[in-house]
Design a protein around this motif. Structure first.
Motif, short mmCIF file in Angstrom:
data_model
loop_
_atom_site.label_atom_id
_atom_site.label_comp_id
_atom_site.label_asym_id
_atom_site.label_seq_id
_atom_site.Cartn_x
_atom_site.Cartn_y
_atom_site.Cartn_z
N GLU A 41 25.60 107.84 45.50
CA GLU A 41 24.53 108.82 45.41
C GLU A 41 24.32 109.26 43.95
O GLU A 41 23.19 109.43 43.50
CB GLU A 41 24.86 110.03 46.29
CG GLU A 41 23.74 111.03 46.39
CD GLU A 41 24.06 112.22 47.29
OE1 GLU A 41 23.24 113.15 47.30
OE2 GLU A 41 25.12 112.24 47.96
N ALA A 42 25.41 109.41 43.22
CA ALA A 42 25.32 109.78 41.80
C ALA A 42 24.60 108.71 40.99
O ALA A 42 23.76 109.02 40.14
CB ALA A 42 26.72 110.03 41.23
N VAL A 43 24.91 107.45 41.25
CA VAL A 43 24.24 106.35 40.55
C VAL A 43 22.74 106.39 40.83
O VAL A 43 21.92 106.19 39.92
CB VAL A 43 24.87 104.99 40.93
CG1 VAL A 43 24.03 103.83 40.41
CG2 VAL A 43 26.29 104.90 40.40
N GLY A 44 22.39 106.69 42.07
CA GLY A 44 20.97 106.83 42.41
C GLY A 44 20.31 107.95 41.63
O GLY A 44 19.19 107.79 41.13
N LYS A 45 20.98 109.09 41.51
CA LYS A 45 20.43 110.22 40.74
C LYS A 45 20.29 109.84 39.27
O LYS A 45 19.31 110.20 38.62
CB LYS A 45 21.32 111.45 40.88
CG LYS A 45 21.49 111.95 42.28
CD LYS A 45 20.49 112.97 42.64
CE LYS A 45 20.82 113.48 44.04
NZ LYS A 45 19.87 114.38 44.56
N LEU A 46 21.28 109.13 38.74
CA LEU A 46 21.22 108.71 37.34
C LEU A 46 20.03 107.78 37.10
O LEU A 46 19.42 107.81 36.03
CB LEU A 46 22.52 108.03 36.92
CG LEU A 46 23.70 108.98 36.74
CD1 LEU A 46 25.02 108.22 36.79
CD2 LEU A 46 23.57 109.75 35.44
#
Length: 138
Positions: A41-46
């Protein structure tokens, strides 16, 4: 980093209550906050948001990737983003911490966390200014 823009922190923590508490503390201090409950999910936000200034991640995360994996990805792929890794149990993994990442041991106080975030933002600002100055001289 634009020093006049509100700074954005991506909080990556799988424990919802802790994530909400961290986010509230940061928002109360004037930061914009994005939240993620996993590394993916963090990679998606990045990938979705360009103006992330700091990633604050726990080490122990659900799934195949942990916070150290995320820290390594951010340091390598987005070196303009400051990285802070936090853990209560994984001190032995500090050898795996990228040199550009910072460690925030748990439990931490709101004041301690805000101080650490402010310090790493200041360090990134100094690095950016040095880099810009060396490009101007070249």
């Amino acid at each position: 980093m634009n020093k006049f823009r509100q700074k954005t922190v991506l909080v990556v923590e799988d424990e919802a209550l802790l994530r909400f508490s961290i986010a509230d503390t940061l928002e109360d201090a004037g930061y914009a906050v994005l939240e993620a409950s996993s590394v993916l999910e963090a990679v998606g936000k990045l990938g979705q948001y360009e103006d992330i200034d700091v990633v604050l991640t726990d080490v122990d995360m659900p799934g195949a990737l942990n916070g150290l994996d995320l820290a390594r990805m951010v340091v390598e792929c987005a070196p303009h983003i400051a990285v802070m890794v936090s853990s209560a149990r994984r001190a032995c993994d500090l050898a795996d911490l990228p040199s550009a990442a910072h460690y925030l041991p748990k439990p931490f106080t709101p004041v301690g966390m805000l101080s650490s975030v402010g310090k790493i933002l200041s360090l990134k600002a100094v690095e950016a200014e040095k880099s810009a100055a060396s490009r101007r001289r070249a």
